[in-house]
Design a protein around this motif. Structure first.
Motif, PDB file in Angstrom:
ATOM      1  N   TYR A 144      11.580   9.201  -1.700  1.00  0.00           N
ATOM      2  CA  TYR A 144      10.470   9.207  -2.652  1.00  0.00           C
ATOM      3  C   TYR A 144       9.430   8.187  -2.203  1.00  0.00           C
ATOM      4  O   TYR A 144       9.774   7.056  -1.881  1.00  0.00           O
ATOM      5  CB  TYR A 144      10.977   8.853  -4.048  1.00  0.00           C
ATOM      6  N   THR A 145       8.172   8.607  -2.189  1.00  0.00           N
ATOM      7  CA  THR A 145       7.112   7.728  -1.696  1.00  0.00           C
ATOM      8  C   THR A 145       6.108   7.386  -2.799  1.00  0.00           C
ATOM      9  O   THR A 145       5.863   8.188  -3.699  1.00  0.00           O
ATOM     10  CB  THR A 145       6.359   8.376  -0.529  1.00  0.00           C
ATOM     11  N   ILE A 146       5.561   6.200  -2.689  1.00  0.00           N
ATOM     12  CA  ILE A 146       4.543   5.721  -3.636  1.00  0.00           C
ATOM     13  C   ILE A 146       3.410   5.123  -2.830  1.00  0.00           C
ATOM     14  O   ILE A 146       3.652   4.416  -1.842  1.00  0.00           O
ATOM     15  CB  ILE A 146       5.122   4.670  -4.599  1.00  0.00           C
ATOM     16  N   TYR A 147       2.179   5.416  -3.264  1.00  0.00           N
ATOM     17  CA  TYR A 147       1.000   4.911  -2.565  1.00  0.00           C
ATOM     18  C   TYR A 147       0.041   4.269  -3.561  1.00  0.00           C
ATOM     19  O   TYR A 147      -0.098   4.737  -4.693  1.00  0.00           O
ATOM     20  CB  TYR A 147       0.276   6.043  -1.839  1.00  0.00           C
ATOM     21  N   THR A 148      -0.647   3.240  -3.102  1.00  0.00           N
ATOM     22  CA  THR A 148      -1.705   2.704  -3.920  1.00  0.00           C
ATOM     23  C   THR A 148      -2.867   3.691  -3.913  1.00  0.00           C
ATOM     24  O   THR A 148      -3.027   4.475  -2.957  1.00  0.00           O
ATOM     25  CB  THR A 148      -2.143   1.320  -3.398  1.00  0.00           C
ATOM     26  N   VAL A 160       0.814  -1.222   0.000  1.00  0.00           N
ATOM     27  CA  VAL A 160       0.000   0.000   0.000  1.00  0.00           C
ATOM     28  C   VAL A 160       0.843   1.267   0.000  1.00  0.00           C
ATOM     29  O   VAL A 160       0.372   2.324  -0.415  1.00  0.00           O
ATOM     30  CB  VAL A 160      -0.984   0.035   1.186  1.00  0.00           C
ATOM     31  N   ALA A 161       2.086   1.181   0.460  1.00  0.00           N
ATOM     32  CA  ALA A 161       2.941   2.365   0.488  1.00  0.00           C
ATOM     33  C   ALA A 161       4.393   1.923   0.518  1.00  0.00           C
ATOM     34  O   ALA A 161       4.718   0.897   1.100  1.00  0.00           O
ATOM     35  CB  ALA A 161       2.639   3.224   1.712  1.00  0.00           C
ATOM     36  N   SER A 162       5.243   2.716  -0.117  1.00  0.00           N
ATOM     37  CA  SER A 162       6.670   2.412  -0.077  1.00  0.00           C
ATOM     38  C   SER A 162       7.462   3.709  -0.038  1.00  0.00           C
ATOM     39  O   SER A 162       6.976   4.764  -0.469  1.00  0.00           O
ATOM     40  CB  SER A 162       7.097   1.559  -1.269  1.00  0.00           C
ATOM     41  N   ILE A 163       8.688   3.604   0.466  1.00  0.00           N
ATOM     42  CA  ILE A 163       9.584   4.754   0.530  1.00  0.00           C
ATOM     43  C   ILE A 163      10.938   4.319   0.013  1.00  0.00           C
ATOM     44  O   ILE A 163      11.430   3.243   0.345  1.00  0.00           O
ATOM     45  CB  ILE A 163       9.655   5.308   1.970  1.00  0.00           C
ATOM     46  N   GLY A 164      11.544   5.172  -0.818  1.00  0.00           N
ATOM     47  CA  GLY A 164      12.814   4.847  -1.436  1.00  0.00           C
ATOM     48  C   GLY A 164      13.981   5.504  -0.732  1.00  0.00           C
ATOM     49  O   GLY A 164      13.835   6.168   0.295  1.00  0.00           O
TER      50      GLY A 164
END
Length: 116
Positions: free
Chosen positions: A57-61, A49-53
């Motif tokens: 940098y973040t990504i969300y569903t 559901v969420a990630s951080i690099g």
């Protein structure tokens, strides 16, 4: 205690907030520069559901965009998930791990239950 320990879950009413924590053991070589939060509802598969690099940098569903925020504290080796405006469909067991395989050993997860 395992390499990854999730905590912070609980029972909350719709519209409420929770902050989950994912503590990664210092006794391991688990790299937390790229990490994510997953959730698994009963009878469903585990989904990211969420990630951080590495550089934050973040990504969300789509279903959690604007409501969830992932963050990281390197000194504490902890990854957080701030969850606001919770909905009943957010009910699940939440886990953290690398965003993609091969995965580290999974923790026990933390249960989030949102009542309507």
């Amino acid at each position: 205690q395992g390499q990854i320990v999730e905590s912070g879950g609980g029972l909350v009413q719709a519209g409420g907030s929770l902050r989950l924590s994912c503590e990664v053991s210092r006794d391991t070589f688990v790299d937390i520069s790229t990490f994510g939060w997953f959730r698994q509802a009963p009878g469903e598969q585990r989904n990211l559901v969420a990630s951080i690099g590495r550089v934050g940098y973040t990504i969300y569903t789509d279903s959690v965009k604007g409501r969830f925020t992932i963050s990281r504290d390197y000194a504490k080796r902890t990854i957080y998930l701030q969850m606001n405006s919770l909905k009943p469909e957010d009910t699940a067991v939440y886990y953290c791990n690398k965003p993609s395989g091969p995965y580290f050993d999974w923790g026990q997860g933390t249960q989030v239950t949102v009542s309507s």
